[in-house]
Design a protein around this motif. Structure first.
Motif, PDB file in Angstrom:
ATOM      1  N   UNK A   1       0.830  -1.206   0.000  1.00  0.00           N
ATOM      2  CA  UNK A   1       0.000   0.000   0.000  1.00  0.00           C
ATOM      3  C   UNK A   1       0.865   1.255   0.000  1.00  0.00           C
ATOM      4  N   UNK A   2       1.957   1.221   0.737  1.00  0.00           N
ATOM      5  CA  UNK A   2       2.869   2.367   0.763  1.00  0.00           C
ATOM      6  C   UNK A   2       3.491   2.591  -0.604  1.00  0.00           C
ATOM      7  N   UNK A   3       3.904   1.486  -1.250  1.00  0.00           N
ATOM      8  CA  UNK A   3       4.478   1.602  -2.600  1.00  0.00           C
ATOM      9  C   UNK A   3       3.453   2.167  -3.578  1.00  0.00           C
ATOM     10  N   UNK A   4       2.230   1.629  -3.542  1.00  0.00           N
ATOM     11  CA  UNK A   4       1.222   2.075  -4.501  1.00  0.00           C
ATOM     12  C   UNK A   4       0.840   3.526  -4.245  1.00  0.00           C
ATOM     13  N   UNK A   5       0.806   3.932  -2.984  1.00  0.00           N
ATOM     14  CA  UNK A   5       0.506   5.325  -2.670  1.00  0.00           C
ATOM     15  C   UNK A   5       1.537   6.266  -3.261  1.00  0.00           C
ATOM     16  N   UNK A   6       2.819   5.892  -3.165  1.00  0.00           N
ATOM     17  CA  UNK A   6       3.880   6.720  -3.748  1.00  0.00           C
ATOM     18  C   UNK A   6       3.805   6.719  -5.270  1.00  0.00           C
ATOM     19  N   UNK A   7       3.514   5.543  -5.844  1.00  0.00           N
ATOM     20  CA  UNK A   7       3.403   5.446  -7.300  1.00  0.00           C
ATOM     21  C   UNK A   7       2.260   6.315  -7.803  1.00  0.00           C
ATOM     22  N   UNK A   8       1.146   6.277  -7.102  1.00  0.00           N
ATOM     23  CA  UNK A   8      -0.027   7.067  -7.498  1.00  0.00           C
ATOM     24  C   UNK A   8       0.252   8.554  -7.394  1.00  0.00           C
ATOM     25  N   UNK A   9       1.030   8.962  -6.370  1.00  0.00           N
ATOM     26  CA  UNK A   9       1.325  10.378  -6.176  1.00  0.00           C
ATOM     27  C   UNK A   9       2.293  10.916  -7.234  1.00  0.00           C
ATOM     28  N   UNK A  10       3.159  10.038  -7.752  1.00  0.00           N
ATOM     29  CA  UNK A  10       4.198  10.476  -8.688  1.00  0.00           C
ATOM     30  C   UNK A  10       3.784  10.370 -10.151  1.00  0.00           C
ATOM     31  N   UNK A  11       2.713   9.650 -10.414  1.00  0.00           N
ATOM     32  CA  UNK A  11       2.308   9.404 -11.800  1.00  0.00           C
ATOM     33  C   UNK A  11       0.909   9.953 -12.062  1.00  0.00           C
ATOM     34  N   UNK A  12       0.682  10.336 -13.311  1.00  0.00           N
ATOM     35  CA  UNK A  12      -0.593  10.951 -13.692  1.00  0.00           C
ATOM     36  C   UNK A  12      -1.370  10.101 -14.699  1.00  0.00           C
ATOM     37  N   UNK A  13      -1.105   8.798 -14.724  1.00  0.00           N
ATOM     38  CA  UNK A  13      -1.816   7.928 -15.657  1.00  0.00           C
ATOM     39  C   UNK A  13      -3.327   8.036 -15.422  1.00  0.00           C
ATOM     40  N   UNK A  14      -4.103   8.062 -16.495  1.00  0.00           N
ATOM     41  CA  UNK A  14      -5.548   8.275 -16.383  1.00  0.00           C
ATOM     42  C   UNK A  14      -6.218   7.212 -15.532  1.00  0.00           C
ATOM     43  N   UNK A  15      -5.739   5.980 -15.617  1.00  0.00           N
ATOM     44  CA  UNK A  15      -6.405   4.892 -14.916  1.00  0.00           C
ATOM     45  C   UNK A  15      -6.221   4.952 -13.397  1.00  0.00           C
ATOM     46  N   UNK A  16      -5.207   5.679 -12.939  1.00  0.00           N
ATOM     47  CA  UNK A  16      -4.982   5.783 -11.505  1.00  0.00           C
ATOM     48  C   UNK A  16      -6.102   6.532 -10.793  1.00  0.00           C
ATOM     49  N   UNK A  17      -6.825   7.393 -11.542  1.00  0.00           N
ATOM     50  CA  UNK A  17      -7.938   8.115 -10.947  1.00  0.00           C
ATOM     51  C   UNK A  17      -9.087   7.187 -10.539  1.00  0.00           C
ATOM     52  N   UNK A  18      -9.108   5.989 -11.113  1.00  0.00           N
ATOM     53  CA  UNK A  18     -10.221   5.084 -10.857  1.00  0.00           C
ATOM     54  C   UNK A  18      -9.872   4.025  -9.798  1.00  0.00           C
ATOM     55  N   UNK A  19      -8.659   4.080  -9.231  1.00  0.00           N
ATOM     56  CA  UNK A  19      -8.236   3.084  -8.244  1.00  0.00           C
ATOM     57  C   UNK A  19      -7.972   3.774  -6.904  1.00  0.00           C
TER      58      UNK A  19
END
Length: 386
Positions: free
Chosen positions: A368-386
């Motif tokens: 969860x910590x890794x994914x939180x950092x990945x989500x914060x650093x990336x702007x991929x459209x699909x991340x908005x839905x997860x």
């Protein structure tokens, strides 16, 4: 407006608690045959284990509504927010009936299709997207009316075999629809849960206030909800289909008093759970730094955690069955028992459930910590839905 840490902290806390309920559901020795809130068979600890997790679904739905309000204020783009809510709502419903239902049952035939909290949030998003032009205060009043009045539906004297009653019931109460050797189960009827989301949306306005003023207001609302719960519950006439009764001792009488109905969420269920949630929000940023740090890890990636934790728990359940001497041919996936044989005892005692719960939460911390950092650093459209 910056992201509100109190929302993520409270969401993280209830997500940690949620895993306890799902470990109990899948792995407790009595979970298939007995209800933890049945006062004739439960123990105080087992009852509490279930009761504390009542906070989870209302918190998810309520905070989802607040997050929509804050997102709308940040973007100041009604059309864009509406489109996003429609797409995300549809995506959540699809996710419920695919990855989440499979993670729960591991049934490749999908013999049981459950409409639960993720689908309820999805449908709530889609409904809310159509209501965004209405003032938040008005939506809050509508939400309160739903919460206070939806328990009246069973009292309406519909004619026998009424088509109207058949049409309305699935929106207000749990319902089961068999089809083609399968069953569609509405566990989270959409109208009561929409009421909670609308209240959450209206409450989002409080986060525009200064921290001290906001927390005082939220604290008053929380204590008022709990006081109202106590008064209505004591009168014992309206607010929950299950009335409380005097039991064999004070402890069990108290358990009867707080033994409120979740399916559907009764008025009293909403008052006691939302009251506690308001208090958690008011005190969230006063918790120790360690608690806040851990809670934020899970609270920032709720959907990721929700999906993954089901698969982790279910894999552990199958390992439990192998360890208890069952062969794969004995596993029953189509019966809704998570693979556990219905007519043979399996599972762990409650103290082991708690140990496994702690293990599951700890195991998911790093992902969860890794994914939180990945989500914060990336702007991929699909991340908005997860």
């Amino acid at each position: 407006m910056k992201r509100q840490p109190s929302i993520d902290i409270v969401r993280g806390i209830v997500m940690i608690i949620m895993a306890l309920d799902h470990v109990r559901d899948l792995m407790h020795i009595d979970s298939i045959t007995q209800s933890p809130t049945d006062l004739s068979t439960t123990s105080p600890l087992l009852f509490f284990t279930r009761f504390i997790t009542h906070l989870c679904a209302p918190a998810f739905v309520f905070l989802a509504g607040s997050s929509v309000y804050l997102s709308l204020q940040n973007k100041n783009n009604l059309a864009g927010t509406r489109t996003f809510l429609l797409k995300r709502g549809l995506w959540l419903i699809v996710l419920e009936f695919t990855l989440i239902n499979f993670g729960l049952f591991f049934d490749i035939g999908f013999h049981s299709l459950l409409f639960e909290v993720i689908a309820a949030i999805g449908l709530g998003f889609m409904t809310l997207s159509l209501l965004l032009k209405i003032r938040s205060q008005t939506l809050g009043i509508i939400g309160l009316l739903i919460l206070f009045l939806h328990n009246l539906l069973p009292l309406i004297p519909f004619a026998e075999n009424s088509i109207l009653k058949s049409a309305l019931t699935p929106f207000f109460s749990p319902a089961v629809f068999p089809f083609s050797g399968r069953v569609f189960i509405i566990g989270y009827p959409p109208i009561p849960w929409l009421g909670i989301m609308l209240i959450g949306f209206a409450t989002g306005k409080f986060f525009e206030l200064g921290e001290e003023k906001r927390n005082k207001l939220i604290l008053k609302i929380g204590f008022s909800a709990l006081a109202l719960f106590t008064i209505i519950r004591f009168v014992n006439i309206y607010g929950d289909p299950a009335l409380w009764t005097t039991q064999k001792d004070f402890v069990f009488t108290f358990l009867s008093f707080i033994n409120v109905t979740k399916y559907p969420p009764s008025l009293l269920f909403c008052l006691i759970t939302l009251g506690i949630i308001f208090l958690l929000i008011a005190f969230a940023e006063r918790f120790s730094n360690r608690i806040k740090k851990v809670a934020l890890v899970y609270g920032k990636v709720p959907l990721f955690y929700f999906v993954v934790h089901f698969y982790v728990i279910h894999i552990l359940t199958l390992l439990m069955l192998f360890a208890q001497g069952f062969s794969f041919s004995q596993f029953e996936f189509a019966t809704g028992t998570f693979g556990r044989p219905k007519d043979t005892e399996s599972g762990f005692p409650l103290w082991t459930v708690y140990l496994i719960w702690i293990f599951v939460v700890a195991l998911l911390y790093k992902p969860c910590k890794w994914f939180g950092k990945y989500k914060a650093k990336n702007q991929h459209w699909w991340l908005k839905y997860i």
